[in-house]
Design a protein around this motif. Structure first.
Motif: not given
Length: 651
Positions: A387-403
């Motif tokens: 999940l750390e890598l996923v968080a680094r790959r998704t800058p600009g994502f909102s909470g709804a985008d991550l869900a």
């Protein structure tokens, strides 16, 4: 008696013993009416001769009811059978095998009395056998049942009409009532532990919860409970989720309503609903009132057509009065959410109404990690997923985008009949959200080859340029929306989160965006350039113009020549004032063209210098269809000394 001309003419006279058939066969065409008269006459004679007699069995008179009574008195009747269904009687006479049938009257008391008198006066052998058939007519039962059913149906229709009229009158009386959803103790199922990535906003709202739980603690020293909290942020950042968490934590009565539910086409209805909402809230104070999308009712007054006497502005005036008017509303905290604070009326934003304005911005890397961990609680995720890598790959994502990202990965896992979400499903879900749905690969053709050179041009410049973001992957697998291929970069977290861009970063980004067009021109020539770079050129023009007119990164100096605000009234940017002359406008256009030209020449120069490497990368891309960033940088580093920054792994 005048005879027909046919018989009078000498030439038509024939012997009397000639048959009628021979006579009619020679009738001329002019005597056809006479022929029809003969045919009708023969038919009439036949009916008279062969027709049924008027009285059956040679009887001279019809058997009637009076004859029956006479024959009963004369003792000639042996049996009488009465059928009340068709109201007829069948009579059997003595010494005759045939029976007679007569029609009876509606009441046959005279006939029955006559038969009974005859049976009493005569001997046993002269008695008349009387039989009355039982009535089996279904209409005797069906007709009453049908009448009862019709009456019941009419009653049901009447009751339905009465109920509808009563409901309509009730709706008319409740038309101005508030439509807010009320919960005596908010059981939203969400607390602050379920909200991640927006710690600053949580801290602000934690104080609101403390105000509601320990009101006397603050009022005893003269502190006033804030009357309103305005949550401001982009869509999908969790504003509504925060309001649910506040309600779940405070445990006080909770009203929730959308701003659009106040406004109606009838003048005065919205204001009435606002009054009714705050009346109920005062009766249940202390309580929370949550208004979602408040910009639907709280827009600036007098900014639209038709003046300021419309329904929406009357509703806003009533809301302003209820929040901070002549009468106080102690114990009521209004939480509102909007993503367009620039359109709200200034009277709504002043202290005393919305005392606090909480920014709910896009989460940073740690915030994205926290959001992913919250949504991963209900997902079966493999241990190989970081999940750390996923968080680094998704800058600009909102909470709804991550869900939505984890949900799409779960859907792909189920479709592929896997037990757990693997890194492959995560990568495909990221591409599906950011780029589009994956389509079938292109067949071997010139189009596929040109696409490969175009994307390698982007990817190679993203790897060679010093200030460019590192490459994530390059592919020629088409996506929905007309995307034949793409090269994806991992955005710099600091740049993406802060929104601060250096001049070197912007110039390298422009150069990288023109790398595809540069590769097409160097490999296939200027005449073979296609329209696939239209989107790249649009981004280049936008960045170059912002450098000149907003960022002060040109020879025009440190001057902001355009206003970046987005006007939403009167048709967008209608009536926007131009802050520069036509001479300056020409210089702006010249500066924008010069920036784009210099970056394009730099891109062509790099492609020309590394042409052998470009061909090698294209061969690998045509074979694999997708090259990951690590593999791509490894191939390039074998031929070129890359900057140390580009050698850092993105994983």
């Amino acid at each position: 008696m005048e005879q027909h001309p046919y018989f009078d003419s000498p030439q038509n006279r024939r012997p009397a013993d000639r048959s009628l058939k021979n006579a009619t066969s020679r009738i001329s065409k002019k005597s056809k009416p006479f022929l029809w008269r003969w045919v009708l006459g023969l038919m009439l004679c036949q009916s008279m001769v062969l027709g049924a007699p008027a009285f059956a069995d040679g009887k001279e008179e019809e058997f009637t009811y009076s004859n029956l009574l006479e024959k009963i008195e004369a003792g000639q009747v042996a049996r009488v059978e009465i059928n009340p269904v068709n109201n007829k009687a069948t009579i059997s006479l003595k010494g005759q095998e045939d029976t007679e049938e007569i029609d009876l009257f509606a009441e046959n008391s005279e006939l029955i009395e006559t038969i009974r008198d005859n049976n009493r006066e005569n001997a046993q052998e002269n008695n008349i056998e009387l039989e009355i058939k039982s009535s089996k007519d279904p209409s005797a039962t069906i007709v009453p049942i049908a009448n009862i059913f019709l009456i019941i149906l009419l009653l049901v229709v009447l009751v339905a009409i009465v109920r509808r009229s009563a409901a309509s009158s009730g709706q008319a009386l409740n038309f101005g009532k508030s439509r807010a959803k009320f919960q005596m103790e908010a059981k939203t199922g969400i607390v602050f532990e379920d909200v991640a990535g927006i710690n600053e906003a949580k801290e602000e709202l934690q104080e609101v919860v403390t105000f509601l739980k320990e009101t006397e603690r603050f009022t005893s020293i003269g502190a006033r409970i804030p009357r309103g909290v305005l949550l401001i942020g982009p869509p999908g950042t969790g504003k509504t989720l925060l309001a649910k968490a506040v309600a779940g934590e405070a445990g006080v009565p909770f009203f929730s309503i959308s701003g659009s539910e106040f406004v109606e086409m009838f003048v005065g209805v919205g204001a009435s609903r606002v009054r009714d909402l705050f009346k109920k809230a005062k009766e249940n104070a202390p309580c929370l009132v949550f208004i979602d999308e408040i910009d639907a009712v709280g827009r600036q007054r007098g900014a639209g057509y038709g003046g300021g006497n419309d329904e929406r502005e009357q509703t806003l005036n009533q809301l302003l009065t209820e929040m901070d008017g002549f009468e106080g509303n102690t114990g009521i905290i209004v939480i509102a959410a909007t993503n367009r604070p620039d359109v709200l009326d200034t009277a709504l934003l002043r202290p005393g109404r919305f005392d606090r304005q909480v920014m709910v911005d896009l989460p940073d890397r740690k915030g994205r990690l926290g959001i992913l961990e919250v949504h991963a609680r209900t997902k079966k995720i493999s241990k190989d997923v970081s999940l750390e890598l996923v968080a680094r790959r998704t800058p600009g994502f909102s909470g709804a985008d991550l869900a939505n990202l984890l949900n799409e990965a779960a859907i792909l896992t189920a479709r592929r009949r896997k037990e757990e979400i693997t890194p492959l499903e995560i990568d495909d879900a990221v591409d599906r959200i950011t780029i589009g749905l994956k389509l079938k690969p292109l067949l071997d053709s010139k189009k596929k080859c040109m696409t490969a050179y175009h994307e390698v041009g982007h990817a190679l410049l993203a790897t060679l340029l010093e200030h460019s973001d590192p490459l994530n992957k390059v592919t020629i697998i088409p996506r929905s929306g007309g995307i034949e291929g793409f090269s994806q970069q991992v955005l710099n977290e600091e740049t993406a989160d802060s929104g601060l861009y250096t001049r070197a970063w912007i110039l390298d980004r422009i150069t990288m965006a023109l790398g595809g067009r540069a590769a097409d021109a160097e490999v296939f020539g200027e005449t073979e350039i296609d329209s696939g770079s239209a989107n790249d050129i649009g981004r280049v023009t936008d960045l170059a113009r912002k450098m000149v007119t907003l960022y002060g990164m040109s020879d025009l100096g440190q001057v902001a020549l355009e206003n970046p605000n987005n006007e939403v009234f009167l048709g967008g940017d209608w009536g926007t004032r131009v802050e520069y002359s036509e001479k300056v406008a020409a210089r702006i256009d010249r500066e924008v063209r010069e920036i784009a030209f210099l970056c394009y020449e730099k891109a062509r120069s790099l492609i020309r210098e590394h042409r052998i490497l470009v061909d090698r990368l294209v061969e690998i891309l045509l074979e694999q269809e997708t090259i990951e960033g690590e593999q791509f940088r490894k191939i390039v580093s074998e031929s070129v000394n890359l900057p140390q920054k580009q050698l850092v792994s993105t994983s």
